[in-house]
Design a protein around this motif. Structure first.
Motif, mmCIF file in Angstrom:
data_model
loop_
_atom_site.group_PDB
_atom_site.id
_atom_site.type_symbol
_atom_site.label_atom_id
_atom_site.label_comp_id
_atom_site.label_asym_id
_atom_site.label_seq_id
_atom_site.Cartn_x
_atom_site.Cartn_y
_atom_site.Cartn_z
ATOM 1 N N GLY A 502 29.153 29.583 43.272
ATOM 2 C CA GLY A 502 28.184 30.307 42.200
ATOM 3 C C GLY A 502 28.218 29.249 40.845
ATOM 4 O O GLY A 502 29.535 28.177 40.894
ATOM 5 N N LYS A 503 27.557 30.037 40.089
ATOM 6 C CA LYS A 503 27.384 29.332 38.792
ATOM 7 C C LYS A 503 28.720 29.415 37.660
ATOM 8 O O LYS A 503 29.050 30.677 37.212
ATOM 9 N N VAL A 504 29.183 28.517 37.387
ATOM 10 C CA VAL A 504 30.577 28.550 36.112
ATOM 11 C C VAL A 504 29.628 28.397 34.979
ATOM 12 O O VAL A 504 29.412 27.180 34.638
ATOM 13 N N ASP A 505 30.224 29.549 33.920
ATOM 14 C CA ASP A 505 29.701 29.734 32.420
ATOM 15 C C ASP A 505 30.456 29.000 31.993
ATOM 16 O O ASP A 505 32.203 30.304 32.053
ATOM 17 N N SER A 506 31.370 27.925 31.106
ATOM 18 C CA SER A 506 32.024 27.703 30.920
ATOM 19 C C SER A 506 32.452 27.983 29.108
ATOM 20 O O SER A 506 33.367 28.087 29.267
ATOM 21 N N SER A 507 31.703 28.720 28.961
ATOM 22 C CA SER A 507 32.228 29.300 27.586
ATOM 23 C C SER A 507 32.200 31.346 28.113
ATOM 24 O O SER A 507 32.619 31.840 26.154
ATOM 25 N N LEU A 508 33.164 31.262 29.281
ATOM 26 C CA LEU A 508 33.308 33.005 29.653
ATOM 27 C C LEU A 508 34.561 33.031 29.533
ATOM 28 O O LEU A 508 35.270 31.138 30.045
ATOM 29 N N GLU A 509 35.188 34.272 29.790
ATOM 30 C CA GLU A 509 36.325 34.521 30.549
ATOM 31 C C GLU A 509 36.436 34.952 31.974
ATOM 32 O O GLU A 509 35.752 36.017 32.592
ATOM 33 N N ALA A 510 37.583 34.854 32.568
ATOM 34 C CA ALA A 510 37.926 35.833 33.709
ATOM 35 C C ALA A 510 38.542 36.389 33.836
ATOM 36 O O ALA A 510 40.301 35.439 32.609
ATOM 37 N N GLU A 511 40.062 37.047 34.609
ATOM 38 C CA GLU A 511 40.959 37.730 34.944
ATOM 39 C C GLU A 511 41.270 37.906 36.057
ATOM 40 O O GLU A 511 40.466 38.014 36.835
ATOM 41 N N MET A 512 42.786 37.340 36.841
ATOM 42 C CA MET A 512 43.007 37.863 38.238
ATOM 43 C C MET A 512 44.491 38.904 37.906
ATOM 44 O O MET A 512 44.972 38.534 36.956
ATOM 45 N N SER A 513 44.253 39.635 38.886
ATOM 46 C CA SER A 513 44.544 40.455 38.144
ATOM 47 C C SER A 513 45.761 40.633 39.879
ATOM 48 O O SER A 513 45.506 40.563 40.670
ATOM 49 N N LEU A 514 47.256 41.254 39.973
ATOM 50 C CA LEU A 514 47.887 41.235 40.868
ATOM 51 C C LEU A 514 48.016 42.574 40.883
ATOM 52 O O LEU A 514 49.083 43.065 39.790
ATOM 53 N N LYS A 515 48.555 43.936 42.114
ATOM 54 C CA LYS A 515 48.386 44.753 41.201
ATOM 55 C C LYS A 515 49.595 45.153 42.916
ATOM 56 O O LYS A 515 49.031 44.592 43.799
ATOM 57 N N TYR A 516 50.295 45.771 42.967
ATOM 58 C CA TYR A 516 51.198 46.450 43.940
ATOM 59 C C TYR A 516 52.137 47.966 43.437
ATOM 60 O O TYR A 516 51.356 48.184 42.081
ATOM 61 N N SER A 517 52.417 48.837 44.170
ATOM 62 C CA SER A 517 53.171 50.022 43.905
ATOM 63 C C SER A 517 55.160 49.415 43.950
ATOM 64 O O SER A 517 55.298 48.786 44.851
ATOM 65 N N LEU A 518 55.846 49.618 42.828
ATOM 66 C CA LEU A 518 57.200 50.081 42.791
ATOM 67 C C LEU A 518 58.024 50.835 42.876
ATOM 68 O O LEU A 518 57.145 51.684 41.663
ATOM 69 N N LYS A 519 58.425 51.812 43.760
ATOM 70 C CA LYS A 519 58.929 52.597 43.137
ATOM 71 C C LYS A 519 58.267 54.016 43.234
ATOM 72 O O LYS A 519 58.096 54.819 42.750
ATOM 73 N N GLU A 520 57.005 54.060 44.081
ATOM 74 C CA GLU A 520 56.034 54.841 44.338
ATOM 75 C C GLU A 520 55.002 54.864 42.244
ATOM 76 O O GLU A 520 54.171 55.849 41.812
#
Length: 801
Positions: A502-520
């Motif tokens: 898609g279109k990348v706007d170099s002035s913006l930010e992005a975020e990646m999140s790693l989600k998981y469960s640890l001992k409930e």
């Protein structure tokens, strides 16, 4: 008689490879490497020069070219068999041809072939590759340029021998290596260490985010070259966005931007260790394990280092778990018929058996013991954890990885490559297949801290429900190119590759999140990054992503199907990254001369396995190895220098010779003999004295399985106390002597063994748990009295208060 001039082996066989120069560009956690090989044919016949060399299995080779008489010939990637046919056809037509291919049996072996190099002609061959850099237990970012390619053991019944068996070996390679490295990191570069001589580190800017370093002149490529790069804050999450190739259409792998995310999962608190599990230790006891850990032969042998490490492991296991120890070579055995419960009795039995372990079991048949381990049922409520120790020299690597992968649902595998020349494909492959981690121990490194780090990983509670979430601007989509991680460890790096569509706007930010469960408990680790793409000329991230995609296809259950092969070739040709199904081919059609004399094949010699005197016997199936010395012959004929002294072959072993060869690759086959036993003798007698045990290891060896120590005479000696002094110095009458002795032992380790804390931390944690369960209310008084007795000042907080 015709005289031969130039660079020769002791048998007067010319060596056409003159030098290797390497330029390394390190950006954070990625290395982009360009290597140039200078050839010159000083014979009167045209030559086919064959250079078989090791490379990290995760490296992505993306460029191959030759320079002849000032003309650059850029190679193209083609389907492997097609490339080989074009090579043969070119040689038959009198053209000069260049071929670069990955070995069919192992992705960490490459062959570069220069065909029809005319007399007196020089040629420069260069290739480029990128690779992710591992992070060591002490936080160093490790780059390694492998020099040692040990002969791969060929198991009984194998149909085809390993390509490594046909290689001449020398004590010192006849070609030199120059290496220059430029390092960039926004984290700041604090220092660079190496196992080789380096010129002083030179910073390129005041904030120390850029630096360069080089090997000292005239380095002989006789050992792996390692650079250990220390950043100021290595565990900082980061992401790099790389622009697509402008000449490639958007919507394709190379046309769209790609992102590489380095994330370090941070568990909310120090994870409590699990107290259950089945721990199986699989130890290589083949002859090559008798080699020294260092090629300088001034350190412990590989087998002794492994034994010391197993002692630490046995002392660090939690009470109530199950364990067993296997040894393997040409056959295998185990300490117990099946895994036994860990307690004082079984620990002592195992330690007694460990004393008799040696590198005395012949070859390296690793598949059979793995099959035996997997044939035994797992213990209910005790997850199986497999630890594999090997110098990694087998030719059936893919079969071994496939066996581990088939049984991956029932266990995790932690693997350790010992010594230079260990197969990166084997060590990394079995760990990836069974969701564990891999480590390499070379030179004068200690094995213990790396193995104990892996035991800490194994004792961490497993995470569940791993997912990845992207927060991107509207109209932008992230398509995962690497696999979704199925296992993570606390503060252990995880790498994610994705294609941005898609279109990348170099002035913006992005975020990646790693989600998981640890001992409930739901946990989220995130990385924010700017979408401004780096316009990299070399497309580093794209090449790494393509290599990852090829690796996923090559490890799948349907890897042998036509559709997967086609997909692999498509990715390889799009990204210009070599794969198991493709090869680089370049042809110089300016050389259009029929062969006037038979073309002579010259195998470029490599550095040998174990130095003389480091091992008294090794067993291999048809290694066919001959060690040569190097002589330099000018106009006058000289007597060849002696070969490797004391090298003796027992049994049929073909001698390496360089004869005139047919120009068709299809007509050639590797020499293959039967079982050969090699004995390396030195002009110095082997040192058979038992290695000296450090005071720390002596103290650790006295610890009981539950973490306690007994106040016997040996403990008094180790702590530097007089006989009966422990009993006479008890701070309170109601304190058990074993409790008092254990407190003293823990204080002593913190005071006098702090430099090896990462090796004994787990077993001391067990001691602290035992102390807290048996101590009264005045533990602080015991610690104070212990410091006074031992004349130390250990902080009481190490005891948890």
């Amino acid at each position: 008689m015709e005289r031969t001039c130039g660079l020769l082996t002791a048998k007067n066989i010319p060596v056409p490879l003159r030098s290797i120069s390497v330029e390394v560009e390190v950006k954070g956690f990625v290395a982009d490497v360009s290597a140039s090989l200078e050839y010159k044919n000083e014979e009167t016949n045209p030559v086919e020069a064959v250079f078989v060399f090791p490379m990290d299995s995760d490296a992505a080779v993306y460029n191959f070219q030759a320079v002849v008489d000032g003309k650059t010939i850029v190679a193209k990637i083609k389907e492997k068999e097609q490339a080989k046919d074009e090579y043969d056809d070119a040689i038959s037509a009198g053209h000069e041809a260049f071929l670069l291919e990955e070995d069919s049996s192992s992705s960490d072996i490459f062959t570069c072939t220069v065909g029809n190099l005319p007399p007196a002609q020089s040629a420069s061959i260069s290739f480029s590759f990128v690779q992710e850099l591992a992070i060591e237990a002490d936080g160093a970012v490790r780059f390694a340029l492998p020099a040692v390619l040990n002969p791969r053991y060929t198991p009984t019944g194998a149909q085809v021998p390993s390509v490594t068996q046909d290689l001449p070996r020398v004590k010192s390679p006849p070609y030199t290596l120059t290496l220059q490295a430029q390092i960039q990191s926004p984290l700041g570069i604090s220092r660079v260490h190496s196992n080789c001589g380096l010129n002083p580190l030179e910073y390129l800017n005041p904030d120390k985010t850029g630096a360069k370093v080089s090997l000292k002149d005239e380095h002989r490529f006789d050992k792996d070259v390692e650079l250990l790069i220390y950043y100021d804050n290595v565990h900082t999450p980061s992401a790099i966005v790389e622009a697509g190739v402008e000449s490639v259409a958007p919507g394709t792998l190379m046309g769209d931007p790609a992102v590489m995310v380095n994330i370090y999962p941070q568990f909310p608190e120090k994870p409590s260790q699990i107290t259950s599990g089945e721990f199986i230790f699989l130890l290589d006891r083949s002859g090559s394990m008798a080699c020294s850990m260092s090629n300088e032969n001034d350190g412990p042998s590989r087998i002794q280092s492994a034994k010391d490490t197993l002692l630490l492991l046995l002392k660090s296991l939690p009470m109530g778990c199950f364990f067993n120890i296997y040894g393997f070579g040409s056959h295998f055995n185990s300490f117990f018929p099946a895994s036994v419960e860990y307690n004082q009795e079984t620990m002592c039995q195992a330690l007694e058996k460990l004393k008799g372990v040696d590198a005395d079991m012949g070859g390296t048949e690793i598949l059979d013991p793995l099959t035996d381990i997997y044939s035994k049922p797992c213990k209910a409520g005790h997850p199986r954890q497999l630890f594999v120790f090997t110098d990694g020299e087998v030719s059936n690597t893919k079969m071994v990885i496939a066996e581990v992968r088939k049984n991956a649902p029932s266990h995790r595998c932690f693997s350790f490559g010992i010594g230079e020349g260990a197969s990166t494909e084997l060590i990394k492959g079995i760990a990836k297949a069974a969701l564990g981690s891999s480590q390499f121990i070379t030179g004068k490194e200690r094995m213990q801290p790396k193995v104990l780090q892996s035991l800490k990983f194994a004792l961490q509670p497993a995470v569940t429900g791993l997912t990845i979430n992207w927060e991107l601007p509207p109209g932008l989509e992230a398509v995962l190119l690497s696999q979704l991680p199925t296992v993570i460890f606390n503060e252990q790096r995880t790498i994610i590759y994705a294609q941005l569509k898609g279109k990348v706007d170099s002035s913006l930010e992005a975020e990646m999140s790693l989600k998981y469960s640890l001992k409930e408990q739901l946990v989220q680790n995130s990385v924010k990054f700017n979408l401004q793409p780096n316009k990299a000329q070399r497309s580093t991230i794209h090449h790494l992503a393509a290599k990852t995609m090829i690796g996923i296809l090559d490890s799948g259950s349907d890897r042998g199907t036509d559709s997967v092969k086609k997909r692999m070739i498509d990715i390889s040709t799009q990204a210009n990254v070599i794969s198991p199904k493709t090869a680089f081919i370049a042809i110089n059609k300016d050389l259009n001369q029929p062969l006037q004399k038979p073309m002579v094949r010259r195998n470029i010699p490599l550095y040998g396995m174990c130095q003389a005197g480091s091992v008294h016997h090794m067993a291999y199936a048809a290694p066919s190895i001959q060690f040569d010395s190097i002589s330099y012959d000018d106009d006058e004929e000289e007597t060849p220098t002696p070969g490797f002294p004391g090298l003796v072959f027992q049994g049929p072993a073909p001698v390496f010779q360089s004869n005139a060869v047919a120009h068709s690759r299809k007509a050639r086959s590797l020499p293959f003999g039967g079982y050969a036993r090699m004995m390396i003798q030195s002009d110095k007698a082997l040192n058979t004295d038992p290695p000296k045990e450090s005071p720390v290891m002596k103290l650790i060896s006295q610890q009981n399985a539950d973490g306690s120590w007994l106040p016997d005479d040996s403990l008094h000696t180790l702590l530097g106390l007089k006989p009966q002094q422990i009993k006479k110095s008890v701070p309170q009458k109601d304190i058990e002597l074993s409790l008092w002795a254990t407190v003293l032992a823990v204080i002593w380790l913190h005071a006098f063994g702090a430099d090896t804390k990462d090796e004994w931390e787990l077993l001391v944690d067990k001691s602290l748990s035992w102390i807290k369960a048996n101590a009264g209310s005045d533990l602080g008084g015991c610690v104070k009295a212990g410091n006074a007795l031992l004349k130390t000042s250990v902080d009481p907080c190490v005891f948890g208060f």
